[in-house]
Design a protein around this motif. Sequence first.
Motif, PDB file in Angstrom:
ATOM      1  N   THR A   1       0.829  -1.197   0.000  1.00  0.00           N
ATOM      2  CA  THR A   1       0.000   0.000   0.000  1.00  0.00           C
ATOM      3  C   THR A   1       0.866   1.251   0.000  1.00  0.00           C
ATOM      4  O   THR A   1       1.925   1.270   0.630  1.00  0.00           O
ATOM      5  CB  THR A   1      -0.923   0.031   1.241  1.00  0.00           C
ATOM      6  OG1 THR A   1      -1.754   1.198   1.194  1.00  0.00           O
ATOM      7  CG2 THR A   1      -0.133   0.044   2.536  1.00  0.00           C
ATOM      8  N   PRO A   2       0.390   2.272  -0.665  1.00  0.00           N
ATOM      9  CA  PRO A   2       1.034   3.571  -0.458  1.00  0.00           C
ATOM     10  C   PRO A   2       0.547   4.120   0.881  1.00  0.00           C
ATOM     11  O   PRO A   2      -0.507   3.707   1.380  1.00  0.00           O
ATOM     12  CB  PRO A   2       0.518   4.415  -1.626  1.00  0.00           C
ATOM     13  CG  PRO A   2      -0.773   3.785  -2.015  1.00  0.00           C
ATOM     14  CD  PRO A   2      -0.658   2.330  -1.670  1.00  0.00           C
ATOM     15  N   VAL A   3       1.314   5.001   1.447  1.00  0.00           N
ATOM     16  CA  VAL A   3       0.894   5.646   2.688  1.00  0.00           C
ATOM     17  C   VAL A   3       0.215   6.965   2.341  1.00  0.00           C
ATOM     18  O   VAL A   3       0.791   7.811   1.662  1.00  0.00           O
ATOM     19  CB  VAL A   3       2.092   5.885   3.636  1.00  0.00           C
ATOM     20  CG1 VAL A   3       1.657   6.651   4.876  1.00  0.00           C
ATOM     21  CG2 VAL A   3       2.720   4.553   4.024  1.00  0.00           C
ATOM     22  N   TYR A   4      -1.030   7.088   2.783  1.00  0.00           N
ATOM     23  CA  TYR A   4      -1.803   8.321   2.636  1.00  0.00           C
ATOM     24  C   TYR A   4      -2.221   8.760   4.032  1.00  0.00           C
ATOM     25  O   TYR A   4      -2.764   7.961   4.795  1.00  0.00           O
ATOM     26  CB  TYR A   4      -3.071   8.093   1.810  1.00  0.00           C
ATOM     27  CG  TYR A   4      -2.849   7.665   0.379  1.00  0.00           C
ATOM     28  CD1 TYR A   4      -1.983   8.356  -0.455  1.00  0.00           C
ATOM     29  CD2 TYR A   4      -3.531   6.576  -0.138  1.00  0.00           C
ATOM     30  CE1 TYR A   4      -1.805   7.971  -1.776  1.00  0.00           C
ATOM     31  CE2 TYR A   4      -3.368   6.190  -1.454  1.00  0.00           C
ATOM     32  CZ  TYR A   4      -2.510   6.891  -2.266  1.00  0.00           C
ATOM     33  OH  TYR A   4      -2.336   6.503  -3.572  1.00  0.00           O
ATOM     34  N   LYS A   5      -1.967   9.986   4.366  1.00  0.00           N
ATOM     35  CA  LYS A   5      -2.383  10.535   5.662  1.00  0.00           C
ATOM     36  C   LYS A   5      -1.913   9.648   6.823  1.00  0.00           C
ATOM     37  O   LYS A   5      -2.665   9.357   7.746  1.00  0.00           O
ATOM     38  CB  LYS A   5      -3.895  10.702   5.722  1.00  0.00           C
ATOM     39  CG  LYS A   5      -4.495  11.435   4.546  1.00  0.00           C
ATOM     40  CD  LYS A   5      -4.753  12.859   4.858  1.00  0.00           C
ATOM     41  CE  LYS A   5      -5.561  13.514   3.778  1.00  0.00           C
ATOM     42  NZ  LYS A   5      -4.829  14.292   2.832  1.00  0.00           N
TER      43      LYS A   5
ATOM     44  N   TYR B   1      -2.388   3.239   5.748  1.00  0.00           N
ATOM     45  CA  TYR B   1      -2.571   2.543   4.481  1.00  0.00           C
ATOM     46  C   TYR B   1      -3.742   3.164   3.737  1.00  0.00           C
ATOM     47  O   TYR B   1      -4.528   3.931   4.292  1.00  0.00           O
ATOM     48  CB  TYR B   1      -2.764   1.040   4.693  1.00  0.00           C
ATOM     49  CG  TYR B   1      -3.829   0.700   5.708  1.00  0.00           C
ATOM     50  CD1 TYR B   1      -5.140   0.523   5.306  1.00  0.00           C
ATOM     51  CD2 TYR B   1      -3.521   0.580   7.059  1.00  0.00           C
ATOM     52  CE1 TYR B   1      -6.133   0.223   6.223  1.00  0.00           C
ATOM     53  CE2 TYR B   1      -4.499   0.279   7.973  1.00  0.00           C
ATOM     54  CZ  TYR B   1      -5.808   0.105   7.554  1.00  0.00           C
ATOM     55  OH  TYR B   1      -6.784  -0.169   8.464  1.00  0.00           O
ATOM     56  N   SER B   2      -3.871   2.841   2.474  1.00  0.00           N
ATOM     57  CA  SER B   2      -4.869   3.491   1.626  1.00  0.00           C
ATOM     58  C   SER B   2      -6.301   3.123   2.003  1.00  0.00           C
ATOM     59  O   SER B   2      -6.567   2.035   2.515  1.00  0.00           O
ATOM     60  CB  SER B   2      -4.626   3.129   0.163  1.00  0.00           C
ATOM     61  OG  SER B   2      -4.966   1.783  -0.078  1.00  0.00           O
ATOM     62  N   GLY B   3      -7.198   4.026   1.702  1.00  0.00           N
ATOM     63  CA  GLY B   3      -8.618   3.798   1.955  1.00  0.00           C
ATOM     64  C   GLY B   3      -9.184   2.673   1.108  1.00  0.00           C
ATOM     65  O   GLY B   3     -10.037   1.909   1.571  1.00  0.00           O
TER      66      GLY B   3
ATOM     67  N   SER C   1       7.899  10.195   2.188  1.00  0.00           N
ATOM     68  CA  SER C   1       8.661  10.750   3.291  1.00  0.00           C
ATOM     69  C   SER C   1       8.999   9.678   4.320  1.00  0.00           C
ATOM     70  O   SER C   1       8.151   8.838   4.651  1.00  0.00           O
ATOM     71  CB  SER C   1       7.834  11.847   3.981  1.00  0.00           C
ATOM     72  OG  SER C   1       8.381  12.181   5.227  1.00  0.00           O
ATOM     73  N   PRO C   2      10.205   9.727   4.880  1.00  0.00           N
ATOM     74  CA  PRO C   2      10.546   8.773   5.941  1.00  0.00           C
ATOM     75  C   PRO C   2       9.680   8.958   7.185  1.00  0.00           C
ATOM     76  O   PRO C   2       9.641   8.085   8.044  1.00  0.00           O
ATOM     77  CB  PRO C   2      12.015   9.060   6.252  1.00  0.00           C
ATOM     78  CG  PRO C   2      12.492  10.061   5.290  1.00  0.00           C
ATOM     79  CD  PRO C   2      11.338  10.570   4.502  1.00  0.00           C
ATOM     80  N   ALA C   3       8.964  10.060   7.260  1.00  0.00           N
ATOM     81  CA  ALA C   3       8.074  10.292   8.407  1.00  0.00           C
ATOM     82  C   ALA C   3       6.957   9.246   8.476  1.00  0.00           C
ATOM     83  O   ALA C   3       6.337   9.073   9.522  1.00  0.00           O
ATOM     84  CB  ALA C   3       7.465  11.690   8.329  1.00  0.00           C
ATOM     85  N   HIS C   4       6.717   8.533   7.361  1.00  0.00           N
ATOM     86  CA  HIS C   4       5.628   7.552   7.318  1.00  0.00           C
ATOM     87  C   HIS C   4       6.081   6.123   7.549  1.00  0.00           C
ATOM     88  O   HIS C   4       5.301   5.189   7.401  1.00  0.00           O
ATOM     89  CB  HIS C   4       4.901   7.643   5.978  1.00  0.00           C
ATOM     90  CG  HIS C   4       4.243   8.953   5.752  1.00  0.00           C
ATOM     91  ND1 HIS C   4       3.266   9.454   6.579  1.00  0.00           N
ATOM     92  CD2 HIS C   4       4.442   9.887   4.793  1.00  0.00           C
ATOM     93  CE1 HIS C   4       2.875  10.623   6.132  1.00  0.00           C
ATOM     94  NE2 HIS C   4       3.579  10.920   5.060  1.00  0.00           N
TER      95      HIS C   4
ATOM     96  N   TYR D   1       2.189   0.506  12.811  1.00  0.00           N
ATOM     97  CA  TYR D   1       1.134   1.095  13.631  1.00  0.00           C
ATOM     98  C   TYR D   1      -0.208   1.207  12.932  1.00  0.00           C
ATOM     99  O   TYR D   1      -1.214   1.473  13.579  1.00  0.00           O
ATOM    100  CB  TYR D   1       1.568   2.471  14.143  1.00  0.00           C
ATOM    101  CG  TYR D   1       2.658   2.350  15.177  1.00  0.00           C
ATOM    102  CD1 TYR D   1       2.383   1.851  16.438  1.00  0.00           C
ATOM    103  CD2 TYR D   1       3.969   2.691  14.873  1.00  0.00           C
ATOM    104  CE1 TYR D   1       3.383   1.704  17.380  1.00  0.00           C
ATOM    105  CE2 TYR D   1       4.976   2.553  15.810  1.00  0.00           C
ATOM    106  CZ  TYR D   1       4.676   2.071  17.058  1.00  0.00           C
ATOM    107  OH  TYR D   1       5.679   1.923  17.991  1.00  0.00           O
ATOM    108  N   ALA D   2      -0.259   1.001  11.626  1.00  0.00           N
ATOM    109  CA  ALA D   2      -1.532   1.064  10.912  1.00  0.00           C
ATOM    110  C   ALA D   2      -1.839  -0.263  10.212  1.00  0.00           C
ATOM    111  O   ALA D   2      -2.880  -0.864  10.449  1.00  0.00           O
ATOM    112  CB  ALA D   2      -1.521   2.220   9.912  1.00  0.00           C
TER     113      ALA D   2
END
Length: 184
Positions: free
Chosen positions: A77-81, A84-86, A113-116, A122-123
């Motif tokens: 999955t890409p990371v959105y917000k 994982y994606s909706g 971003s490495p922030a994700h 965690y998700a």
Amino acid sequence: MATVLTLTGSASAPGSSRTARLVKHLGRDLAAQGHRVRSLDVRTLPAEALLSADTSHPAVAEAVALVEDADALVVGTPVYKAAYSGVLKTFLDLLPQYALRGKPVLPLATGGSPAHVLAVDYALRPVLTSLGAEVTQGWFVLDRHITAADDGTVSLTPDADAGLAPVVDRFREVLAEPTRLAVA
């Protein structure tokens, strides 16, 4: 050998999705090792049937059957917000409560971003675990570390490859454990 389902949750078209390209790349690698690899891009499911959790719709029923028939899964999955994606969440929500019981699952995420990086643990990991999956160590890859050639081959930067390789190797080891797959 195992039947592995590669499941991608990107809303982008497969040709432009780095997530889909990465997962397809891993699927080709697993197939080259003798595993039967099947693919599912959730974005290809009919939106109305997916959003209404219409498991009687032929395309949705076929997608659920792919999950049931798989011995193991690679979920990308890409990371959105920061999660994982909706579209992936919508699909996972319509699966039976323990649809992944005993199945080894390799979770992968991509993002800008490495922030994700923590989105995997965690998700994504908690929802896969709640479905009964035996979640192996997952990995996050920065989008800019994935390059796709015109012929569809994928390459990773040396740093990305060095991080992902042992995670994929461990997943392969799990697939080679006959007692684990016999339980699934």
